[in-house]
Design an enzyme around this catalytic site. Structure first.
Site, mmCIF file in Angstrom:
data_model
loop_
_atom_site.group_PDB
_atom_site.id
_atom_site.type_symbol
_atom_site.label_atom_id
_atom_site.label_comp_id
_atom_site.label_asym_id
_atom_site.label_seq_id
_atom_site.Cartn_x
_atom_site.Cartn_y
_atom_site.Cartn_z
ATOM 1 N N GLY A 162 -5.342 3.618 17.876
ATOM 2 C CA GLY A 162 -4.883 4.908 17.350
ATOM 3 C C GLY A 162 -3.376 5.040 17.230
ATOM 4 O O GLY A 162 -2.878 5.802 16.416
ATOM 5 N N THR A 163 -2.637 4.295 18.048
ATOM 6 C CA THR A 163 -1.182 4.489 18.094
ATOM 7 C C THR A 163 -0.498 3.663 17.009
ATOM 8 O O THR A 163 -0.424 2.441 17.109
ATOM 9 C CB THR A 163 -0.655 4.129 19.498
ATOM 10 N N ASP A 164 -0.024 4.383 15.980
ATOM 11 C CA ASP A 164 0.602 3.706 14.843
ATOM 12 C C ASP A 164 1.890 4.400 14.424
ATOM 13 O O ASP A 164 2.354 4.265 13.306
ATOM 14 C CB ASP A 164 -0.392 3.641 13.668
ATOM 15 N N LYS A 181 0.878 -1.180 0.000
ATOM 16 C CA LYS A 181 0.000 0.000 0.000
ATOM 17 C C LYS A 181 0.905 1.217 0.000
ATOM 18 O O LYS A 181 1.818 1.300 0.827
ATOM 19 C CB LYS A 181 -0.906 0.013 1.238
ATOM 20 N N GLN A 206 -12.184 7.302 11.823
ATOM 21 C CA GLN A 206 -12.055 5.849 12.029
ATOM 22 C C GLN A 206 -13.043 5.336 13.070
ATOM 23 O O GLN A 206 -13.493 4.187 13.000
ATOM 24 C CB GLN A 206 -10.630 5.491 12.491
HETATM 25 P P1 NAD Z 1 -9.524 11.953 12.989
HETATM 26 O O1 NAD Z 1 -8.674 13.171 12.776
HETATM 27 O O2 NAD Z 1 -10.763 11.806 12.203
HETATM 28 O O3 NAD Z 1 -9.896 11.840 14.550
HETATM 29 C C1 NAD Z 1 -8.922 12.073 15.542
HETATM 30 C C2 NAD Z 1 -9.463 11.649 16.896
HETATM 31 O O4 NAD Z 1 -8.435 11.885 17.879
HETATM 32 C C3 NAD Z 1 -10.670 12.459 17.330
HETATM 33 O O5 NAD Z 1 -11.489 11.643 18.143
HETATM 34 C C4 NAD Z 1 -10.035 13.569 18.168
HETATM 35 O O6 NAD Z 1 -10.934 14.163 19.098
HETATM 36 C C5 NAD Z 1 -8.958 12.779 18.880
HETATM 37 N N1 NAD Z 1 -7.869 13.630 19.384
HETATM 38 C C6 NAD Z 1 -7.175 14.581 18.696
HETATM 39 N N2 NAD Z 1 -6.271 15.153 19.516
HETATM 40 C C7 NAD Z 1 -6.400 14.554 20.729
HETATM 41 C C8 NAD Z 1 -5.745 14.700 21.986
HETATM 42 N N3 NAD Z 1 -4.773 15.588 22.153
HETATM 43 N N4 NAD Z 1 -6.124 13.903 22.998
HETATM 44 C C9 NAD Z 1 -7.094 12.977 22.842
HETATM 45 N N5 NAD Z 1 -7.753 12.788 21.682
HETATM 46 C C10 NAD Z 1 -7.402 13.571 20.639
HETATM 47 O O7 NAD Z 1 -8.522 10.720 12.761
HETATM 48 P P2 NAD Z 1 -8.873 9.229 12.388
HETATM 49 O O8 NAD Z 1 -8.759 9.058 10.917
HETATM 50 O O9 NAD Z 1 -10.112 8.806 13.088
HETATM 51 O O10 NAD Z 1 -7.601 8.450 13.014
HETATM 52 C C11 NAD Z 1 -7.465 8.304 14.421
HETATM 53 C C12 NAD Z 1 -6.128 7.655 14.722
HETATM 54 O O11 NAD Z 1 -6.097 6.315 14.190
HETATM 55 C C13 NAD Z 1 -4.911 8.361 14.108
HETATM 56 O O12 NAD Z 1 -3.893 8.386 15.077
HETATM 57 C C14 NAD Z 1 -4.525 7.453 12.941
HETATM 58 O O13 NAD Z 1 -3.160 7.557 12.618
HETATM 59 C C15 NAD Z 1 -4.866 6.107 13.542
HETATM 60 N N6 NAD Z 1 -5.059 5.002 12.562
HETATM 61 C C16 NAD Z 1 -4.620 3.773 12.931
HETATM 62 C C17 NAD Z 1 -4.777 2.704 12.065
HETATM 63 C C18 NAD Z 1 -4.319 1.327 12.477
HETATM 64 O O14 NAD Z 1 -4.260 0.436 11.629
HETATM 65 N N7 NAD Z 1 -4.045 1.091 13.735
HETATM 66 C C19 NAD Z 1 -5.387 2.900 10.816
HETATM 67 C C20 NAD Z 1 -5.862 4.166 10.486
HETATM 68 C C21 NAD Z 1 -5.704 5.222 11.374
#
Ligand code: NAD
Length: 321
Positions: free
Chosen positions: A220-222, A67, A139
């Site tokens: 979320g942690t990646d 990807k 997400q």
């Molecule tokens: P998004 O920008 O749509 O949402 C971000 C979320 O994080 C919101 O709920 C926001 O309120 C919260 N947030 C932002 N700053 C914050 C803080 N300081 N303290 C607490 N919460 C906070 O993003 P998304 O597309 O939903 O992605 C969320 C996370 O998931 C990102 O870190 C992204 O990199 C990760 N992700 C992981 C995978 C995986 O395979 N594990 C895949 C895709 C995305």
């Protein structure tokens, strides 16, 4: 070569197909039939973009590829495109010839939601009733929709750093016919299953926010430096992950390992539970924690599934290449 454009993915891919693809590839990883290549992620010095590649080879599904994509923070404001952009390329493992190019944006959300769902299926208590959500962004909606299919949940409780975003997940709960309540973080102790899916670099979920017997999927942690939960929670929990190398370097376990609270050997592959070589949850009081870091093989698995569906439905575009 086949092309499956982004616009076709929503009509083709189901949550069930994504779940099966991800469960299968986690099992293949644990039995060493599939492996991920080292991840490349670069700040390219243009448009503040982060760009990279996640690839691998799955011998059981014969999926080879990568990807390519990343994050362009100015996309929405400047061009009206979403900030996360990705494309999956599949190659023929017998010849190295390119087999397919597949839109990867929706697939990423579906495969990430499938990962936490697979962890809930295999690790959460069967009698789980209360679903807890920490996060309400893009997400989170996919995560909640998929999770609600795994147990007979009677209630969703949610907390988000930006409370104005909570209606995003309330809508999903209501669509599934489950009542929703916004709660302070301390009330996450009422949840039997918790998903965290935020982009924070400082932990918001403390060890005392999670009750004994809970399953928590930290999604979320990646990236190095990101952290959603207090490291002490990992010491209290039995820790599972998609891939151990990623978990201890870019996942939630990076902090607990570097603080000396757990060792690499304390992090187990979810695939081993699927394969039956790890017993998984061993008591109703145990906290199980899934550190979902996101691996390239997940992307290849869902892309291969969608190519098959596109061919079956006659919407794959064939080009002479
Ligand atoms: P998004 O920008 O749509 O949402 C971000 C979320 O994080 C919101 O709920 C926001 O309120 C919260 N947030 C932002 N700053 C914050 C803080 N300081 N303290 C607490 N919460 C906070 O993003 P998304 O597309 O939903 O992605 C969320 C996370 O998931 C990102 O870190 C992204 O990199 C990760 N992700 C992981 C995978 C995986 O395979 N594990 C895949 C895709 C995305």
């Amino acid at each position: 070569m086949l092309i499956v454009p982004e616009r076709e993915i929503a009509n083709l891919m189901t949550r069930a197909a994504a779940f099966d693809a991800v469960e299968g590839v986690f099992a293949a990883m644990a039995s060493k039939d599939a492996y991920n290549f080292p991840v490349i992620r670069e700040a390219i010095g243009h448009e503040d973009a982060l760009y990279g590649f996640k690839g691998g080879f799955d011998r059981t599904g014969m999926a080879l590829g990568l990807k390519a994509g990343g994050y362009w923070p100015n996309n929405l404001a400047k061009h009206g495109h979403i900030n996360h952009q990705s494309t999956v390329f599949l190659f023929d493992p017998d010849t190295g010839m390119v087999r397919a190019m597949v839109g990867g944006n929706l697939l990423t959300a579906l495969r990430t939601a499938a990962a936490s769902s697979v962890s809930i299926k295999h690790l959460a208590r069967k009698d789980a009733k209360v679903m807890g959500m920490v996060g309400a962004g893009h997400q989170a909606t996919f995560q909640l929709r998929a999770a609600l299919e795994q147990r007979a949940f009677e209630k969703v409780i949610g907390w988000n750093y930006h409370p104005e975003m909570l209606p995003n997940i309330e809508k999903i709960a209501n669509e599934a016919g489950v009542p929703f309540e916004a709660v302070p973080l301390e009330r996450m102790v009422e949840a039997d299953v918790v998903i965290s899916i935020t982009s924070t670099f400082a932990p918001t979920i403390m060890a005392d926010h999670i009750a004994p017997g809970t399953h928590i999927a930290c999604m979320g942690t990646d990236t190095k430096g990101k952290q959603e939960v207090e490291a002490a929670l990992l010491a209290r929990a039995t820790v599972f992950t998609d891939e151990v190398t990623q978990s201890v370097s870019i996942g939630e376990a990076q902090h607990a390992v570097s603080a000396g609270l757990i060792e690499i050997g304390d992090v187990h592959e979810l695939g081993a539970v699927i394969n039956g070589t790890h017993k998984g949850r061993s008591s109703n009081d145990e906290i199980t924690l899934f550190d979902g870091t996101g691996v390239g093989l997940q992307d290849l698995a869902v892309a291969a599934a969608v190519v098959e569906l596109a061919v079956k439905n006659g919407v794959a575009i064939e080009v002479d290449f």
